[in-house]
Design a protein around this motif. Structure first.
Motif, PDB file in Angstrom:
ATOM      1  N   LEU A  77      36.001  31.779  45.534  1.00 24.43           N
ATOM      2  CA  LEU A  77      37.309  32.400  45.304  1.00 24.43           C
ATOM      3  C   LEU A  77      37.529  32.647  43.819  1.00 24.43           C
ATOM      4  CD1 LEU A  77      39.996  33.415  46.376  1.00 24.43           C
ATOM      5  CD2 LEU A  77      40.893  31.100  46.144  1.00 24.43           C
ATOM      6  N   LEU A  78      37.113  31.702  42.968  1.00 26.79           N
ATOM      7  CA  LEU A  78      37.284  31.904  41.525  1.00 26.79           C
ATOM      8  C   LEU A  78      36.504  33.129  41.057  1.00 26.79           C
ATOM      9  CD1 LEU A  78      37.042  28.215  40.213  1.00 26.79           C
ATOM     10  CD2 LEU A  78      39.108  29.592  40.578  1.00 26.79           C
ATOM     11  N   THR A  79      35.302  33.310  41.574  1.00 31.19           N
ATOM     12  CA  THR A  79      34.505  34.497  41.210  1.00 31.19           C
ATOM     13  C   THR A  79      35.171  35.758  41.711  1.00 31.19           C
ATOM     14  OG1 THR A  79      32.482  33.168  41.312  1.00 31.19           O
ATOM     15  CG2 THR A  79      32.225  35.554  41.356  1.00 31.19           C
ATOM     16  N   ALA A  80      35.713  35.717  42.921  1.00 29.65           N
ATOM     17  CA  ALA A  80      36.449  36.868  43.444  1.00 29.65           C
ATOM     18  C   ALA A  80      37.673  37.158  42.578  1.00 29.65           C
ATOM     19  CB  ALA A  80      36.859  36.616  44.887  1.00 29.65           C
ATOM     20  N   SER A  81      38.344  36.084  42.126  1.00 33.56           N
ATOM     21  CA  SER A  81      39.518  36.265  41.257  1.00 33.56           C
ATOM     22  C   SER A  81      39.140  36.992  39.973  1.00 33.56           C
ATOM     23  CB  SER A  81      40.140  34.900  40.921  1.00 33.56           C
ATOM     24  OG  SER A  81      40.542  34.221  42.078  1.00 33.56           O
ATOM     25  N   ALA A  85      39.713  41.571  36.638  1.00 34.53           N
ATOM     26  CA  ALA A  85      39.047  42.598  35.839  1.00 34.53           C
ATOM     27  C   ALA A  85      39.519  43.992  36.227  1.00 34.53           C
ATOM     28  CB  ALA A  85      37.532  42.484  36.004  1.00 34.53           C
ATOM     29  N   ASP A  86      39.870  44.158  37.507  1.00 29.07           N
ATOM     30  CA  ASP A  86      40.381  45.444  37.980  1.00 29.07           C
ATOM     31  C   ASP A  86      41.862  45.622  37.685  1.00 29.07           C
ATOM     32  OD1 ASP A  86      37.891  46.067  38.917  1.00 29.07           O
ATOM     33  OD2 ASP A  86      38.293  45.473  40.991  1.00 29.07           O
ATOM     34  N   LYS A  87      42.426  44.634  36.966  1.00 31.28           N
ATOM     35  CA  LYS A  87      43.831  44.662  36.560  1.00 31.28           C
ATOM     36  C   LYS A  87      44.785  44.776  37.750  1.00 31.28           C
ATOM     37  CE  LYS A  87      42.772  46.606  32.027  1.00 31.28           C
ATOM     38  NZ  LYS A  87      42.733  45.267  31.428  1.00 31.28           N
ATOM     39  N   LYS A  88      44.394  44.149  38.834  1.00 29.95           N
ATOM     40  CA  LYS A  88      45.294  44.100  39.993  1.00 29.95           C
ATOM     41  C   LYS A  88      46.356  43.024  39.739  1.00 29.95           C
ATOM     42  CE  LYS A  88      41.751  45.609  43.278  1.00 29.95           C
ATOM     43  NZ  LYS A  88      42.246  46.980  43.317  1.00 29.95           N
ATOM     44  N   SER A  89      47.552  43.275  40.215  1.00 32.30           N
ATOM     45  CA  SER A  89      48.674  42.369  39.967  1.00 32.30           C
ATOM     46  C   SER A  89      48.680  41.250  41.006  1.00 32.30           C
ATOM     47  CB  SER A  89      49.993  43.147  40.006  1.00 32.30           C
ATOM     48  OG  SER A  89      51.071  42.314  39.701  1.00 32.30           O
ATOM     49  N   ILE A  90      47.708  40.335  40.862  1.00 31.10           N
ATOM     50  CA  ILE A  90      47.516  39.257  41.837  1.00 31.10           C
ATOM     51  C   ILE A  90      47.603  37.911  41.128  1.00 31.10           C
ATOM     52  CG2 ILE A  90      45.935  38.199  43.485  1.00 31.10           C
ATOM     53  CD1 ILE A  90      44.693  40.959  43.915  1.00 31.10           C
ATOM     54  N   LEU A  91      48.433  37.039  41.637  1.00 29.27           N
ATOM     55  CA  LEU A  91      48.526  35.664  41.169  1.00 29.27           C
ATOM     56  C   LEU A  91      47.732  34.794  42.143  1.00 29.27           C
ATOM     57  CD1 LEU A  91      49.821  33.366  39.438  1.00 29.27           C
ATOM     58  CD2 LEU A  91      51.730  33.406  41.072  1.00 29.27           C
ATOM     59  N   THR A  92      46.789  34.020  41.628  1.00 21.96           N
ATOM     60  CA  THR A  92      45.972  33.143  42.465  1.00 21.96           C
ATOM     61  C   THR A  92      46.385  31.695  42.225  1.00 21.96           C
ATOM     62  OG1 THR A  92      44.120  34.703  42.249  1.00 21.96           O
ATOM     63  CG2 THR A  92      43.626  32.501  43.112  1.00 21.96           C
ATOM     64  N   LEU A  93      46.774  31.006  43.292  1.00 20.21           N
ATOM     65  CA  LEU A  93      47.227  29.619  43.189  1.00 20.21           C
ATOM     66  C   LEU A  93      46.255  28.709  43.932  1.00 20.21           C
ATOM     67  CD1 LEU A  93      51.080  30.054  43.763  1.00 20.21           C
ATOM     68  CD2 LEU A  93      49.839  29.871  41.590  1.00 20.21           C
ATOM     69  N   ILE A  94      45.800  27.661  43.242  1.00 23.73           N
ATOM     70  CA  ILE A  94      44.838  26.706  43.781  1.00 23.73           C
ATOM     71  C   ILE A  94      45.555  25.378  44.005  1.00 23.73           C
ATOM     72  CG2 ILE A  94      42.580  25.629  43.490  1.00 23.73           C
ATOM     73  CD1 ILE A  94      42.522  28.703  43.400  1.00 23.73           C
ATOM     74  N   THR A 122      41.494  42.239  48.816  1.00 20.29           N
ATOM     75  CA  THR A 122      42.137  43.457  48.306  1.00 20.29           C
ATOM     76  C   THR A 122      42.489  44.416  49.443  1.00 20.29           C
ATOM     77  OG1 THR A 122      39.935  44.379  47.829  1.00 20.29           O
ATOM     78  CG2 THR A 122      41.098  43.309  46.023  1.00 20.29           C
ATOM     79  N   LYS A 123      41.650  44.442  50.489  1.00 19.22           N
ATOM     80  CA  LYS A 123      41.951  45.256  51.676  1.00 19.22           C
ATOM     81  C   LYS A 123      43.224  44.739  52.358  1.00 19.22           C
ATOM     82  CE  LYS A 123      40.085  46.056  56.349  1.00 19.22           C
ATOM     83  NZ  LYS A 123      40.276  47.516  56.500  1.00 19.22           N
ATOM     84  N   ALA A 124      43.300  43.407  52.506  1.00 14.03           N
ATOM     85  CA  ALA A 124      44.470  42.810  53.150  1.00 14.03           C
ATOM     86  C   ALA A 124      45.745  43.110  52.370  1.00 14.03           C
ATOM     87  CB  ALA A 124      44.277  41.301  53.265  1.00 14.03           C
ATOM     88  N   LEU A 125      45.652  43.065  51.043  1.00 12.34           N
ATOM     89  CA  LEU A 125      46.834  43.313  50.219  1.00 12.34           C
ATOM     90  C   LEU A 125      47.221  44.787  50.226  1.00 12.34           C
ATOM     91  CD1 LEU A 125      45.986  40.984  47.184  1.00 12.34           C
ATOM     92  CD2 LEU A 125      47.412  40.484  49.184  1.00 12.34           C
ATOM     93  N   SER A 126      46.232  45.670  50.150  1.00 11.90           N
ATOM     94  CA  SER A 126      46.537  47.107  50.120  1.00 11.90           C
ATOM     95  C   SER A 126      47.100  47.582  51.454  1.00 11.90           C
ATOM     96  CB  SER A 126      45.279  47.910  49.765  1.00 11.90           C
ATOM     97  OG  SER A 126      44.295  47.769  50.770  1.00 11.90           O
ATOM     98  N   GLU A 127      46.670  46.930  52.549  1.00 12.17           N
ATOM     99  CA  GLU A 127      47.166  47.319  53.881  1.00 12.17           C
ATOM    100  C   GLU A 127      48.396  46.511  54.298  1.00 12.17           C
ATOM    101  OE1 GLU A 127      43.924  46.970  56.600  1.00 12.17           O
ATOM    102  OE2 GLU A 127      42.747  48.569  55.656  1.00 12.17           O
ATOM    103  N   ASN A 128      48.837  45.621  53.411  1.00  8.37           N
ATOM    104  CA  ASN A 128      50.046  44.824  53.645  1.00  8.37           C
ATOM    105  C   ASN A 128      49.965  44.037  54.958  1.00  8.37           C
ATOM    106  OD1 ASN A 128      52.500  43.661  53.234  1.00  8.37           O
ATOM    107  ND2 ASN A 128      53.710  45.543  53.413  1.00  8.37           N
ATOM    108  N   TRP A 129      48.897  43.251  55.075  1.00  9.60           N
ATOM    109  CA  TRP A 129      48.725  42.437  56.278  1.00  9.60           C
ATOM    110  C   TRP A 129      49.875  41.458  56.468  1.00  9.60           C
ATOM    111  CZ3 TRP A 129      42.909  40.597  56.636  1.00  9.60           C
ATOM    112  CH2 TRP A 129      42.096  41.714  56.869  1.00  9.60           C
TER     113      TRP A 129
END
Length: 464
Positions: free
Chosen positions: A297-301, A306-315, A422-429
């Motif tokens: 997950l950290l590598t995915a983050s 890097a793609d400058k997506k507005s995502i907050l990751t909480l561990i 990113t698919k889940a977020l873009s499709e608003n799952w």
């Protein structure tokens, strides 16, 4: 008491969760089962578990605490309250610990049977290591005292069997000791003489148990899928100001970290950033160890940052000092993450808020006895991304999330996590699948339903 009442005694391995005093998954399961059993008409369940900190409550008599003068031993892995492994105990220390457990069980069982005026219907031991041996010794003492032997069942959570497998694999930290003890010294699972039945969480666990103990009747090894606490984990109305929920959460790093080289917003005990400054929240919640593979997950983050997506990751989750340092260093020194935060272990009420805030919950475990975290996330209406393993594949479906295929190429798995998140977020799952998630969890995994199934299996075995 009516003659039809069912009277049960359960021996747990670890403390139940208390405010600011965290517990293990198996102990939480123990407590949930205890409550669900006592909510059933005509059922009375009493429980006992050890702790070197907590005490027996004065206002309840349905459970007691075995007070120890040392940390409660663990089979393997990480425990929020103990780092003392059974393999660290001397033969004398192990014997004295077992004697303590047997004595306390006998005392409490005597109290229960005198209170209700009847013999217990069955005993349950959590885990398939020392606790079943304790209850077998309890029955031995009862027979010597001219009393009736009580049927004993064991509930496997996985760590005991993992300890045996480590011993058989010649793991340097697990010298061959307790597997021979269970099979040859106490003969626990050589037939149904001492233990009348065993419950496992998954079919793979069942297969492992049968391979480890080939003489135990396989018809007495039952599948008992876990349930979640639906009164805690459920959909909540998220406040307009989402920061109201996150105010208590602080960053949990390690004391020696050099904060001078970290981003200004990162630091031990610092607050989280404004949640409204991000479009999405991705959550990981579990123990931080090699089995849970947080590194994926950290590598995915790193990719979505890097793609400058507005995502907050909480561990969220507990870890040994060594593991928290490993993952924190990986996140901030190696991967240079800026929008990923470690928030430590949270109480269940806070986890419910975290899951409700999340747009997606990710658990990339290599092995999982049962992915309770994903079930609890679903109960809160949040879709999940997991790994297509024997445990996860038993419950998830396209309408509640996605399972990623296992791959020896860990970099590819990290990319797969990135792509699916990113698919889940873009499709608003979160919006389109939320109701499906909550309904699936309630329908299939509510705790009362699962505990009733377990009780029905016990009655089938003992012929009631």
């Amino acid at each position: 008491m009516a003659a039809t009442d069912c009277l049960i005694f359960v021996l747990g391995s670890h403390n139940w969760q208390q405010e600011s005093y965290f517990s293990t998954g198996s102990a939480m399961v123990h407590e949930l089962q205890h409550k669900a059993l006592n909510d059933m008409p005509g059922v009375h369940c009493y429980s006992l578990w050890p702790s070197n900190v907590l005490k027996t409550p004065e206002d309840r008599d349905d459970y007691r605490v075995i007070e120890t003068d040392h940390e409660v031993p663990i089979c393997e892995g990480v425990h929020p309250q103990s780092s003392l492994r059974f393999h660290s105990l001397s033969t004398d220390q192990f014997s004295k610990y077992m004697e303590l457990l047997v004595t306390k069980c006998l005392d409490f069982i005597n109290y229960i049977e005198q209170k209700h005026g009847k013999t217990l219907d069955f005993l349950m031991a959590h885990h398939v290591f020392n606790n079943p041996a304790v209850l077998a010794a309890v029955n031995q003492q009862r027979v010597w005292d001219g009393m009736k032997k009580i049927p004993v069942f064991a509930f496997s959570h996985g760590t005991g069997m993992m300890m045996y497998l480590n011993e058989l694999d010649n793991h340097p930290e697990f010298p061959l000791r307790f597997y021979p003890w269970v099979r040859k010294a106490v003969c626990l699972f050589e037939d149904e003489t001492e233990i009348q039945g065993v419950f496992t969480l998954t079919e793979l666990q069942r297969s492992r148990f049968c391979n480890l103990f080939p003489n135990f009747p396989q018809t007495r090894v039952k599948l008992a899928t876990l349930g979640y606490q639906q009164t805690i984990f459920r959909k909540l109305a998220v406040p307009e100001n989402r920061n109201e929920w996150s105010l208590k959460w602080k960053q949990v790093l390690y004391e020696e970290i050099d904060e001078s080289v970290l981003p200004l917003n990162i630091g031990n005990n610092k607050p989280l950033p404004d949640l409204h400054s991000f479009e999405h929240i991705v959550v990981f919640c579990s123990k931080l160890d090699k089995v849970k593979r947080l590194e994926l997950l950290l590598t995915a983050s790193k990719n979505w940052e890097a793609d400058k997506k507005s995502i907050l990751t909480l561990i969220a989750g507990s870890a040994s000092k060594e593991n928290i340092k490993t993952y924190v260093d990986m996140a901030y020194y190696d991967l240079r993450l800026k929008n990923t935060y470690f928030i430590g272990a949270l109480m269940q009420s806070e986890l419910t808020k975290l899951f409700n805030l999340a747009d997606i919950v990710v658990l990339p475990s290599k092995m999982e006895a049962f992915p309770m975290v994903l079930v609890e996330a679903l109960a809160c209406g949040t879709p999940v991304v997991g790994i297509d393993t024997w445990a996860c594949s038993s419950f998830t479906a396209e309408n509640v999330g996605i399972l990623i295929k296992e791959n020896e190429d860990q970099n590819q798995m990290a990319r797969d996590i990135n792509d699916n998140v990113t698919k889940a977020l873009s499709e608003n799952w979160k919006k389109t699948k939320s109701e499906h998630c909550a309904n699936l969890a309630l329908k299939n995994f509510s705790n009362p339903r699962r505990v009733k199934q377990l009780l029905d299996c016990v009655k089938e075995v003992i012929g009631d």
